[in-house]
Motif scaffolding. Structure first.
Motif, PDB file in Angstrom:
ATOM      1  N   TRP A  17       0.854  -1.178   0.000  1.00 37.77           N
ATOM      2  CA  TRP A  17       0.000   0.000   0.000  1.00 37.77           C
ATOM      3  C   TRP A  17       0.896   1.235   0.000  1.00 37.77           C
ATOM      4  O   TRP A  17       1.298   1.707   1.061  1.00 37.77           O
ATOM      5  CB  TRP A  17      -0.951   0.006   1.203  1.00 37.77           C
ATOM      6  CG  TRP A  17      -2.014   1.064   1.089  1.00 37.77           C
ATOM      7  CD1 TRP A  17      -2.382   1.736  -0.042  1.00 37.77           C
ATOM      8  CD2 TRP A  17      -2.838   1.574   2.143  1.00 37.77           C
ATOM      9  NE1 TRP A  17      -3.396   2.626   0.242  1.00 37.77           N
ATOM     10  CE2 TRP A  17      -3.697   2.549   1.570  1.00 37.77           C
ATOM     11  CE3 TRP A  17      -2.949   1.307   3.510  1.00 37.77           C
ATOM     12  CZ2 TRP A  17      -4.637   3.259   2.324  1.00 37.77           C
ATOM     13  CZ3 TRP A  17      -3.883   2.002   4.244  1.00 37.77           C
ATOM     14  CH2 TRP A  17      -4.721   2.961   3.660  1.00 37.77           C
ATOM     15  N   PRO A  18       1.230   1.728  -1.210  1.00 44.26           N
ATOM     16  CA  PRO A  18       2.123   2.883  -1.292  1.00 44.26           C
ATOM     17  C   PRO A  18       1.517   4.121  -0.615  1.00 44.26           C
ATOM     18  O   PRO A  18       0.313   4.212  -0.440  1.00 44.26           O
ATOM     19  CB  PRO A  18       2.266   3.120  -2.795  1.00 44.26           C
ATOM     20  CG  PRO A  18       1.865   1.840  -3.443  1.00 44.26           C
ATOM     21  CD  PRO A  18       0.838   1.237  -2.535  1.00 44.26           C
ATOM     22  N   LEU A  38       1.211   8.237  -0.883  1.00 37.91           N
ATOM     23  CA  LEU A  38       1.353   9.299  -1.871  1.00 37.91           C
ATOM     24  C   LEU A  38       0.629  10.559  -1.435  1.00 37.91           C
ATOM     25  O   LEU A  38      -0.582  10.553  -1.301  1.00 37.91           O
ATOM     26  CB  LEU A  38       0.739   8.822  -3.196  1.00 37.91           C
ATOM     27  CG  LEU A  38       1.651   9.064  -4.381  1.00 37.91           C
ATOM     28  CD1 LEU A  38       2.093   7.753  -4.960  1.00 37.91           C
ATOM     29  CD2 LEU A  38       0.932   9.903  -5.407  1.00 37.91           C
ATOM     30  N   VAL A  62       1.139  15.241  -1.038  1.00 33.05           N
ATOM     31  CA  VAL A  62       1.951  16.450  -0.979  1.00 33.05           C
ATOM     32  C   VAL A  62       1.946  16.935   0.473  1.00 33.05           C
ATOM     33  O   VAL A  62       0.997  16.680   1.203  1.00 33.05           O
ATOM     34  CB  VAL A  62       1.369  17.560  -1.891  1.00 33.05           C
ATOM     35  CG1 VAL A  62       1.643  17.237  -3.347  1.00 33.05           C
ATOM     36  CG2 VAL A  62      -0.116  17.766  -1.658  1.00 33.05           C
ATOM     37  N   TRP A  88      -0.671   2.273  -9.913  1.00 30.36           N
ATOM     38  CA  TRP A  88      -0.835   1.076  -9.084  1.00 30.36           C
ATOM     39  C   TRP A  88      -2.289   0.963  -8.640  1.00 30.36           C
ATOM     40  O   TRP A  88      -2.984   1.960  -8.481  1.00 30.36           O
ATOM     41  CB  TRP A  88       0.109   1.057  -7.879  1.00 30.36           C
ATOM     42  CG  TRP A  88       0.101   2.269  -6.996  1.00 30.36           C
ATOM     43  CD1 TRP A  88       0.935   3.350  -7.087  1.00 30.36           C
ATOM     44  CD2 TRP A  88      -0.770   2.542  -5.870  1.00 30.36           C
ATOM     45  NE1 TRP A  88       0.633   4.267  -6.110  1.00 30.36           N
ATOM     46  CE2 TRP A  88      -0.402   3.795  -5.344  1.00 30.36           C
ATOM     47  CE3 TRP A  88      -1.808   1.840  -5.259  1.00 30.36           C
ATOM     48  CZ2 TRP A  88      -1.034   4.371  -4.238  1.00 30.36           C
ATOM     49  CZ3 TRP A  88      -2.444   2.418  -4.157  1.00 30.36           C
ATOM     50  CH2 TRP A  88      -2.045   3.662  -3.661  1.00 30.36           C
ATOM     51  N   HIS A 131      -6.764  18.833   5.294  1.00 33.85           N
ATOM     52  CA  HIS A 131      -6.267  19.725   6.344  1.00 33.85           C
ATOM     53  C   HIS A 131      -5.822  21.037   5.722  1.00 33.85           C
ATOM     54  O   HIS A 131      -5.371  21.085   4.578  1.00 33.85           O
ATOM     55  CB  HIS A 131      -5.095  19.073   7.058  1.00 33.85           C
ATOM     56  CG  HIS A 131      -3.924  18.839   6.146  1.00 33.85           C
ATOM     57  ND1 HIS A 131      -3.943  17.887   5.149  1.00 33.85           N
ATOM     58  CD2 HIS A 131      -2.728  19.455   6.042  1.00 33.85           C
ATOM     59  CE1 HIS A 131      -2.805  17.915   4.489  1.00 33.85           C
ATOM     60  NE2 HIS A 131      -2.045  18.852   5.009  1.00 33.85           N
ATOM     61  N   ASP A 180       0.168   8.538   7.756  1.00 37.22           N
ATOM     62  CA  ASP A 180       0.509   8.689   6.338  1.00 37.22           C
ATOM     63  C   ASP A 180      -0.641   8.333   5.397  1.00 37.22           C
ATOM     64  O   ASP A 180      -0.678   8.792   4.262  1.00 37.22           O
ATOM     65  CB  ASP A 180       1.689   7.769   5.981  1.00 37.22           C
ATOM     66  CG  ASP A 180       3.013   8.503   6.039  1.00 37.22           C
ATOM     67  OD1 ASP A 180       3.008   9.745   6.154  1.00 37.22           O
ATOM     68  OD2 ASP A 180       4.043   7.824   5.954  1.00 37.22           O
ATOM     69  N   ALA A 187      -7.579   7.610  -7.142  1.00 36.46           N
ATOM     70  CA  ALA A 187      -7.431   7.782  -5.687  1.00 36.46           C
ATOM     71  C   ALA A 187      -7.113   9.209  -5.245  1.00 36.46           C
ATOM     72  O   ALA A 187      -7.201   9.506  -4.062  1.00 36.46           O
ATOM     73  CB  ALA A 187      -6.355   6.822  -5.175  1.00 36.46           C
ATOM     74  N   SER A 209      -9.731  10.571  -3.200  1.00 36.86           N
ATOM     75  CA  SER A 209      -9.912  10.013  -1.853  1.00 36.86           C
ATOM     76  C   SER A 209      -9.082  10.822  -0.856  1.00 36.86           C
ATOM     77  O   SER A 209      -8.008  10.405  -0.424  1.00 36.86           O
ATOM     78  CB  SER A 209      -9.509   8.536  -1.838  1.00 36.86           C
ATOM     79  OG  SER A 209     -10.420   7.774  -2.618  1.00 36.86           O
ATOM     80  N   TRP A 238      -6.949  13.014   5.541  1.00 36.10           N
ATOM     81  CA  TRP A 238      -7.077  14.058   6.583  1.00 36.10           C
ATOM     82  C   TRP A 238      -8.231  14.996   6.270  1.00 36.10           C
ATOM     83  O   TRP A 238      -8.151  16.216   6.414  1.00 36.10           O
ATOM     84  CB  TRP A 238      -5.756  14.846   6.727  1.00 36.10           C
ATOM     85  CG  TRP A 238      -4.570  13.941   6.764  1.00 36.10           C
ATOM     86  CD1 TRP A 238      -4.292  13.018   7.725  1.00 36.10           C
ATOM     87  CD2 TRP A 238      -3.523  13.826   5.781  1.00 36.10           C
ATOM     88  NE1 TRP A 238      -3.148  12.342   7.409  1.00 36.10           N
ATOM     89  CE2 TRP A 238      -2.658  12.823   6.223  1.00 36.10           C
ATOM     90  CE3 TRP A 238      -3.235  14.493   4.591  1.00 36.10           C
ATOM     91  CZ2 TRP A 238      -1.521  12.447   5.512  1.00 36.10           C
ATOM     92  CZ3 TRP A 238      -2.122  14.133   3.881  1.00 36.10           C
ATOM     93  CH2 TRP A 238      -1.277  13.117   4.332  1.00 36.10           C
TER      94      TRP A 238
END
Ligand SMILES: Nc1nc2c(c(=O)[nH]1)N[C@H]1C(S)=C(S)[C@@H](COP(=O)(O)O)O[C@H]1N2
Ligand SMILES: [Mo]
Length: 214
Positions: A37-38, A40, A42, A90, A123, A159, A173, A176, A179
């Motif tokens: 489960w990578p 990803l 910013v 992925w 956030h 994360d 994703a 999705s 936060w």
């Protein structure tokens, strides 16, 4: 690398499963199956303080609503098993998400009839990035969409969006939002964070809607 090495690395399982998903029509074009489960995003995961965390819904609603962490977590819960497709190619299959259905939140809001789109807000303020992402109301208002806090029986890592992230399985994703802290109901489509930078306004993985100029 020998076949044995590949097998020991888990590549063999990966490829077998990938072929199965492809045969079942569940692997979108240009995607590879991942067993991991990578991570990803910013910026950096925000600090979480349950005492000050809130979830707000505003824009074109009859009355804006603010939930405390306690009030939001007291909403009805559900489990959804769904796939997750990242635009960086992925796909993670059969994730068992636990969370609060988006429909439970919508049921507690009086959205104005003119609303066509929603901006989902991540956030704001912890980093210089305030994440956001847009989608049509009809894609937001789906039974499989969750405000998730657990995956495969484990609380989400910071994360991956702890304490709460949106899950919209049928779109790429980046919709999705991790936060997640709020919703803005709109009567037009506006671009969120990645959409402003050229990602597709809708993002259907099966139509490979990766970038808006494609
Ligand atoms: N707040 C926030 N949510 C975000 C992102 C982000 O940068 N910030 N990245 C998106 C992207 S591009 C992807 S692919 C998924 C990745 O989720 P994961 O890191 O849990 O795999 O989160 C999405 N949600
Ligand atoms: Mo992504």
């Amino acid at each position: 690398m020998s076949e044995l090495d590949k097998y020991l690395r888990g590549d063999d399982d990966r490829r077998v499963l990938e072929r199965k998903m492809k045969a079942e029509g569940r692997l979108p074009p240009g995607q590879a199956l991942t067993l991991k489960w990578p991570v990803l995003h910013v910026g950096a995961p925000p600090k979480f303080d349950p005492a000050t965390w809130d979830f707000r819904a505003g824009g074109l609603v009859e009355e804006p609503v603010t939930w405390s962490y306690e009030a939001f977590m007291a909403l009805p819960r559900a489990e959804v098993v769904a796939d997750f497709h990242c635009v960086t190619r992925w796909s993670a299959f059969d994730n068992r998400w636990e969370g609060i259905p988006v429909r439970e939140v919508l049921a507690r809001l009086r959205v104005q009839p003119s609303v066509s789109h929603v901006m989902v807000l991540g956030h704001v303020g912890e980093t210089r990035y305030g994440y956001s992402t847009n989608l049509p109301l009809s894609d937001f208002d789906r039974g499989d969409n969750l405000f998730a806090f657990r995956r495969n029986g484990e609380d989400l890592e910071p994360d991956h969006g702890w304490p709460l992230r949106l899950i919209v399985p049928h779109l790429y994703a980046w919709k999705s939002c991790k936060w997640v802290r709020g919703l803005v109901f709109m009567d037009e489509d506006k671009a969120g964070y990645w959409e402003r930078l050229g990602y597709h306004m809708y993002g259907d993985p099966f139509l490979e809607q990766r970038f808006s100029n494609e």
